[in-house]
Design a protein around this motif. Structure first.
Motif, short mmCIF file in Angstrom:
data_model
loop_
_atom_site.label_atom_id
_atom_site.label_comp_id
_atom_site.label_asym_id
_atom_site.label_seq_id
_atom_site.Cartn_x
_atom_site.Cartn_y
_atom_site.Cartn_z
N ARG A 34 90.82 -60.32 89.16
CA ARG A 34 89.49 -59.84 89.57
C ARG A 34 88.48 -60.98 89.56
O ARG A 34 87.42 -60.87 90.14
N GLU A 35 88.84 -62.06 88.87
CA GLU A 35 87.93 -63.19 88.72
C GLU A 35 88.47 -64.47 89.35
O GLU A 35 87.70 -65.41 89.62
N GLN A 36 89.79 -64.54 89.56
CA GLN A 36 90.43 -65.75 90.09
C GLN A 36 91.49 -65.34 91.09
O GLN A 36 91.98 -64.21 91.06
#
Length: 122
Positions: free
Chosen positions: A86-88
């Motif tokens: 979700r972030e990377q």
């Protein structure tokens, strides 16, 4: 589906049921070498053998429902979270300094403190 002694006799019927409904059944062996208590349950139809080499760090990614990327399929307790999709991106997690360091340590047989140590020393 996980193959255990509990379903071994019913497995042909289970597979036939799902196959007639157009569902491909993938049956995998019970696998959690990192937790010796699992072997003691007697659920595994076959005896576990220690790994001499594990390719999982180099070929497979394990992604949780929440986007977390863990080290291995036997990391049921999520002891080694390498990143979150979700972030990377997966490429960023796969090539992250932390993941690369774990692979280097594995190849150098410096397993102290890694989950890998448990699988290779069962």
């Amino acid at each position: 589906m996980v193959r255990t002694k509990a379903i071994e006799e019913e497995l042909p019927d289970i597979m036939a049921y799902w196959n007639t409904r157009g569902v491909r059944v993938n049956v995998r062996p019970l696998e959690n070498r990192a937790r010796r208590e699992i072997a003691a349950t007697g659920l595994n139809p076959k005896t576990w053998k220690p790994f001499s080499f594990c390719n999982r760090l180099f070929e497979q990614a394990y992604i949780l429902y929440n986007g977390g990327v863990i080290l291995c399929c036997v990391d049921w307790e999520r002891t080694t979270i390498l990143g979150n999709l979700r972030e990377q991106s997966l490429k960023e997690v796969w090539n992250s300094p932390g993941f690369l360091e774990i692979r280097r340590r594995y190849l150098a047989e410096n397993l102290k403190g890694l989950l890998c140590q448990k699988c290779l020393t069962i």
